[in-house]
Design a protein around this motif. Structure first.
Motif, PDB file in Angstrom:
ATOM      1  N   VAL A   5      -8.712   4.815  -4.131  1.00 25.52           N
ATOM      2  CA  VAL A   5      -8.869   3.503  -4.748  1.00 25.52           C
ATOM      3  C   VAL A   5      -7.984   2.471  -4.061  1.00 25.52           C
ATOM      4  O   VAL A   5      -8.404   1.342  -3.812  1.00 25.52           O
ATOM      5  N   ALA A   6      -6.746   2.905  -3.693  1.00 27.86           N
ATOM      6  CA  ALA A   6      -5.826   1.961  -3.074  1.00 27.86           C
ATOM      7  C   ALA A   6      -6.334   1.507  -1.710  1.00 27.86           C
ATOM      8  O   ALA A   6      -6.221   0.329  -1.350  1.00 27.86           O
ATOM      9  N   PHE A   7      -6.944   2.426  -0.940  1.00 27.51           N
ATOM     10  CA  PHE A   7      -7.479   2.007   0.350  1.00 27.51           C
ATOM     11  C   PHE A   7      -8.827   1.331   0.203  1.00 27.51           C
ATOM     12  O   PHE A   7      -9.214   0.539   1.056  1.00 27.51           O
ATOM     13  N   GLY A   8      -9.553   1.655  -0.873  1.00 31.21           N
ATOM     14  CA  GLY A   8     -10.853   1.042  -1.084  1.00 31.21           C
ATOM     15  C   GLY A   8     -10.779  -0.451  -1.349  1.00 31.21           C
ATOM     16  O   GLY A   8     -11.801  -1.138  -1.294  1.00 31.21           O
ATOM     17  N   LYS A   9      -9.575  -0.939  -1.615  1.00 31.95           N
ATOM     18  CA  LYS A   9      -9.412  -2.395  -1.810  1.00 31.95           C
ATOM     19  C   LYS A   9      -9.783  -3.171  -0.549  1.00 31.95           C
ATOM     20  O   LYS A   9     -10.181  -4.323  -0.631  1.00 31.95           O
ATOM     21  N   TYR A  10      -9.655  -2.536   0.614  1.00 32.94           N
ATOM     22  CA  TYR A  10      -9.919  -3.237   1.871  1.00 32.94           C
ATOM     23  C   TYR A  10     -11.320  -2.970   2.389  1.00 32.94           C
ATOM     24  O   TYR A  10     -11.563  -3.032   3.583  1.00 32.94           O
ATOM     25  N   ASP A  11     -12.235  -2.616   1.504  1.00 36.11           N
ATOM     26  CA  ASP A  11     -13.601  -2.327   1.912  1.00 36.11           C
ATOM     27  C   ASP A  11     -14.555  -2.920   0.879  1.00 36.11           C
ATOM     28  O   ASP A  11     -15.200  -2.217   0.130  1.00 36.11           O
ATOM     29  N   LEU A  40      -6.239   8.185  -6.518  1.00 37.25           N
ATOM     30  CA  LEU A  40      -5.422   6.964  -6.409  1.00 37.25           C
ATOM     31  C   LEU A  40      -5.381   6.481  -4.966  1.00 37.25           C
ATOM     32  O   LEU A  40      -5.461   5.276  -4.702  1.00 37.25           O
ATOM     33  N   LEU A  45       0.816  -1.208   0.000  1.00 32.47           N
ATOM     34  CA  LEU A  45       0.000   0.000   0.000  1.00 32.47           C
ATOM     35  C   LEU A  45       0.854   1.264   0.000  1.00 32.47           C
ATOM     36  O   LEU A  45       0.466   2.286  -0.561  1.00 32.47           O
TER      37      LEU A  45
END
Lengths: 179, 101
Positions: free
Chosen positions: B47-53, B44, B4
């Motif tokens: 989106v990168a943190f949205g991977k864990y939701d 960006l 991340l």
């Protein structure tokens, strides 16, 4: 180093390199077209964060809509810049660039130290989270369900705002005798 | 699996390039491009943190909303730039320094 990492770092290098060239190239037409390259590679990075729908939206909205608009505005507005483009070639990094460069570098230093100390890969909700998006998930399904249930009000507000902005823009750009 | 922190570093670098463009460019369209860089850096990160939701998709949906807002902002500001050009025959923001006629 597997193929995923190679492609990811290729896209990352392409984003940063083309962004640098957008900023530092004097010729404005070239820098607008390099902006195109930056947005394309950005969509590639979105795919690596498993957000394929966002990547396609980025391609359609930014590359398809915004960039054409920008080129039109440039061609309509910058006749003087196009004419004297050869004159400005000599001073590559003038004196008035230095404060901006200084502030940008210091801000990057602050962000770098913050990211280094925050250490986002060791966060508990990132490491042992149950609802991580998997590679073979159908993210468009989740996006559609959430857009119509949990995020319905932001969706409606943003659609009304987009309509307002487009009507306002076309009204502003209309040719009138007295503005 | 991309860490991340690398996403965050790329978006920090892109944000700083946008900041430099906003601070030191002498052309309104280049300043607009700088603002777009900064918005893209923020997207960006979303989106990168949205991977864990996966359940609520907060990151990806707000990235979508941010893209729509950026499109609206660009449409309005390009219309304003065209109007300013017809009035001043120039889009250098250091020259345009009065609001009245």
């Amino acid at each position: 180093m597997n193929i995923e990492q190679i492609v990811f770092y290729f896209f990352a290098a392409s984003v940063l390199l083309s962004a640098f060239m957008v900023v530092f190239i004097k010729n404005m037409v070239r820098s607008i077209f390099l902006f195109f390259v930056t947005l394309f590679s950005m969509a590639g990075l979105f795919v690596f964060a498993l957000a394929d729908f966002i990547a396609v939206t980025q391609l359609i909205v930014y590359v398809g809509g915004m960039l054409v608009l920008m080129i039109f505005a440039f061609l309509l507005s910058s006749k003087t810049i196009l004419n004297k483009s050869e004159v400005k070639e000599s001073n590559l990094l003038g004196l008035h660039h230095i404060p901006g460069l200084f502030i940008a570098l210091l801000f990057f230093l602050i962000l770098f130290i913050t990211i280094y100390q925050a250490n986002p890969d060791q966060l508990s909700w990132v490491n042992n989270s149950e609802n991580v998006i998997q590679v073979n998930d159908n993210t468009i399904h989740f996006i559609g369900v959430n857009l119509m249930t949990r995020y319905l009000i932001p969706f409606e507000i943003i659609s009304v705002l987009l309509m307002m902005a487009l009507i306002g823009a076309s009204h502003l750009a209309r040719r009138e005798k007295k503005i | 699996m991309i860490p991340l922190a690398h996403f965050m570093l790329i978006s920090a670098a892109l944000f700083c390039i946008g900041l430099y463009a906003v601070l030191s460019k002498r052309n309104a369209i280049m300043i607009l491009i700088g603002i777009e860089f900064m918005l893209n850096a923020a997207i960006l990160n979303f989106v990168a943190f949205g991977k864990y939701d996966k359940l609520h998709m907060g990151g990806q949906l707000f990235a979508l909303f941010a893209i729509v807002l950026a499109a609206a902002a660009v449409a309005v500001s390009l219309a304003i730039i065209l109007n300013v050009y017809t009035y001043y025959k120039n889009i250098d923001p250091t020259v345009i320094d009065q609001l009245r006629d």
